[in-house]
Every structure is written in structure tokens, then in C-alpha cells.
Design a protein around this motif. Sequence first.
Motif, PDB file in Angstrom:
ATOM      1  N   SER A   1      -4.351   9.536   1.280  1.00 27.23           N
ATOM      2  CA  SER A   1      -5.292   9.993   0.253  1.00 27.23           C
ATOM      3  C   SER A   1      -6.349   8.955  -0.081  1.00 27.23           C
ATOM      4  CB  SER A   1      -4.534  10.389  -1.018  1.00 27.23           C
ATOM      5  OG  SER A   1      -3.819   9.286  -1.544  1.00 27.23           O
ATOM      6  N   SER A   2      -5.979   7.677  -0.051  1.00 28.79           N
ATOM      7  CA  SER A   2      -6.944   6.624  -0.389  1.00 28.79           C
ATOM      8  C   SER A   2      -7.561   5.968   0.836  1.00 28.79           C
ATOM      9  CB  SER A   2      -6.261   5.552  -1.240  1.00 28.79           C
ATOM     10  OG  SER A   2      -5.277   4.861  -0.489  1.00 28.79           O
ATOM     11  N   ARG A   3      -7.065   6.364   2.028  1.00 26.00           N
ATOM     12  CA  ARG A   3      -7.540   5.747   3.285  1.00 26.00           C
ATOM     13  C   ARG A   3      -7.427   4.216   3.200  1.00 26.00           C
ATOM     14  NH1 ARG A   3      -7.888  10.739   3.843  1.00 26.00           N
ATOM     15  NH2 ARG A   3      -9.416  11.806   5.181  1.00 26.00           N
ATOM     16  N   SER A   4      -6.258   3.749   2.760  1.00 24.99           N
ATOM     17  CA  SER A   4      -6.093   2.314   2.512  1.00 24.99           C
ATOM     18  C   SER A   4      -4.849   1.763   3.192  1.00 24.99           C
ATOM     19  CB  SER A   4      -5.978   2.047   1.009  1.00 24.99           C
ATOM     20  OG  SER A   4      -7.136   2.463   0.330  1.00 24.99           O
ATOM     21  N   THR A   5      -4.962   0.516   3.653  1.00 23.23           N
ATOM     22  CA  THR A   5      -3.808  -0.240   4.120  1.00 23.23           C
ATOM     23  C   THR A   5      -3.096  -0.829   2.917  1.00 23.23           C
ATOM     24  OG1 THR A   5      -4.770  -0.776   6.281  1.00 23.23           O
ATOM     25  CG2 THR A   5      -3.079  -2.271   5.428  1.00 23.23           C
ATOM     26  N   LEU A   6      -1.807  -0.518   2.761  1.00 23.21           N
ATOM     27  CA  LEU A   6      -1.039  -1.000   1.619  1.00 23.21           C
ATOM     28  C   LEU A   6      -0.211  -2.231   1.951  1.00 23.21           C
ATOM     29  CD1 LEU A   6       0.252   2.404   0.190  1.00 23.21           C
ATOM     30  CD2 LEU A   6      -1.905   1.210  -0.272  1.00 23.21           C
ATOM     31  N   ALA A   7       0.240  -2.321   3.181  1.00 17.19           N
ATOM     32  CA  ALA A   7       1.042  -3.472   3.609  1.00 17.19           C
ATOM     33  C   ALA A   7       0.973  -3.552   5.125  1.00 17.19           C
ATOM     34  CB  ALA A   7       2.493  -3.335   3.145  1.00 17.19           C
ATOM     35  N   GLN A   8       1.103  -4.763   5.652  1.00 15.16           N
ATOM     36  CA  GLN A   8       1.149  -4.917   7.103  1.00 15.16           C
ATOM     37  C   GLN A   8       2.101  -6.054   7.460  1.00 15.16           C
ATOM     38  OE1 GLN A   8      -2.923  -5.427   8.293  1.00 15.16           O
ATOM     39  NE2 GLN A   8      -3.005  -7.557   7.686  1.00 15.16           N
TER      40      GLN A   8
END
Length: 297
Positions: free
Chosen positions: A100-107
Motif C-alpha cells: 500500500s505504501s510502496r515502501s521497503t520496511l526492512a532488509q
Amino acid sequence: MKNLDAYGRIKRTYPGNDVEEDQRNSSSGEQLHLLDGCVPELNSRLQPSYVIDQKSASNSGKPMEQNFPEMLLILDTETTGLDPLKDQCLEIGAILFSVSSRSTLAQQSFLIPVDENSAEGINQIPASITNLRQPWRKALSYFQDLVDTADLLVAHNVDFDRKWFGREPLPKLFKPWLCTMEDICWPADRHLRRRPSVRDLALSYGVPVWAAHRALTDCIYLAEVFKRCDDLELLIEHGLEPKKLVKALVSYEERQLARTAGFRWNDPVQGAWTLRLSAREIKNLAFPVAPLEPWED
């Protein structure tokens, strides 16, 4: 349709990831006839998912919201060879991605100790480096946390990456999978092959390519592609539709029709143009096809 929820989806059960894909029935010559709005219930990837009932699907082009995968875990592996019976996984890369946010949250990326690496010429990872002191077991525990958070596991070649999990020291994974190489039909304006490489996919979306064959790098490429996809939800919805192996019923003179549609000659069935397609995709073909795997009643 059986076991539909209020949104017209069929709830699925699934075996563990160590179950192999169904045996193909390549002897069938029966032409495939599908009723409007019917989607076959058998999912050849043997993974849990929601199968969309076409009669209940929205005509707006937007995917249904209930049970839609919001959290993706994009993952990739590097290995010492191709055979999980004798080779080992020596690197895992993973990115937790919000749709929904087109975001990387963790890698995350970490090496797993191995004694030798026959694929060093490809992935450039010396076995000696994997044995340097580092908290790989704690990293593996955090990887499991990422898996537990995700609704859907994503890889560019699921058939390759999935088979390493469930073999020591990697955990079994019981989440549904989506393959960005096999399951997603990328928009025609990207001018990609039916089964694009990660490199070609990234470049088609304007993502710079700076390296290959390291696990986290390939995950970053996919995450950056997803950030640029205005229609990501629809691509995921269509990618999760169950697909079956079918054979194109075309003459020698018509073979270009099958090739253009992405069918492959002699792969995996000798003497046939074949491809895995959903019921929706089959309806859009300009030629008939015959099933090579059984449909559930």
C-alpha cells in the motif's frame, strides 16, 4: 465453486514446501473448454492462496481488499550449485515490502557457512568468507521473523529458491509464493519477454543495474520495480490466479502465434508449445489450447 467466502474466493489448504509439483499428464489431447466465470480450483504450485471467482471479481480493475497480501517478503538465495540434495544455500537476501505504501520496511542479507562453493565463479562468494565469524544463526532467526510478518513470499525464480527451504539449516516456509518471472505477466509497454530476467525487468522500469548474483541485490531490484508499479495490486492479483500447463493447438504455419504469446517449444513437453496460464489468460488467447494437467472437478 466450493468453499467460497463472502468475496467469492475459494479458501485453499496446502501441504508443506517439501511436496513436489503434481506429475504432469502430457498424454491428454482433449481441447480445453471453460465456462464463463469459472476458474479451475487446482493450484499447481501447491501453495496457499485465494483463487478469484471471476463472477464475483470487481469489474473496476481494482483487486479485492479482503485477504489481499499487504506485506511481501522479497527473497533470493545464492547456492553452491543447482541440486539441493548435494549442494547448499550459502546466502539469503530478503526485503519486507509494504504494497500500500510502496515502501521497503526492512532488509537483510547474511552468509551461511559452507565448506566449498562450486558456484563461486557465478556468485563470487569464496567458501572461506562464509566461515568468518558472524552471527548467522541470529540472522536466520530474524529472517524467520520477517517470514512470519509477511503475507506473501516473492522471488524471481520460485521453483529454484523455494526448494532450498526445509533443508538444514533453513526453515520450512509455509506462506504462499509469487514468482515474478513465471506468475506475473508484465505490461506490454515494458517490451519484456514472457519470462524476463531480473536485469531486463529492472531496466524496463528505469532501475539502475550495478551487480548480479548476490542475494540482496536482486531483492533490491524487485523492490525498486514494485515502487514504480502503479498497477502493482492488479499484477499481484492476476499473478496469484491458479495456472495450469497447457499446450497450444496450432499448426506449423501458426507457430508464431504461440511463440508471440510466450509459449515454449519442447519445454517442458517435447514436441509441443506449452505455457502455464490462468483461466482468464486462456480466454484472451487467439488460438485454442489443450490441458496437460488434470483440472479438479
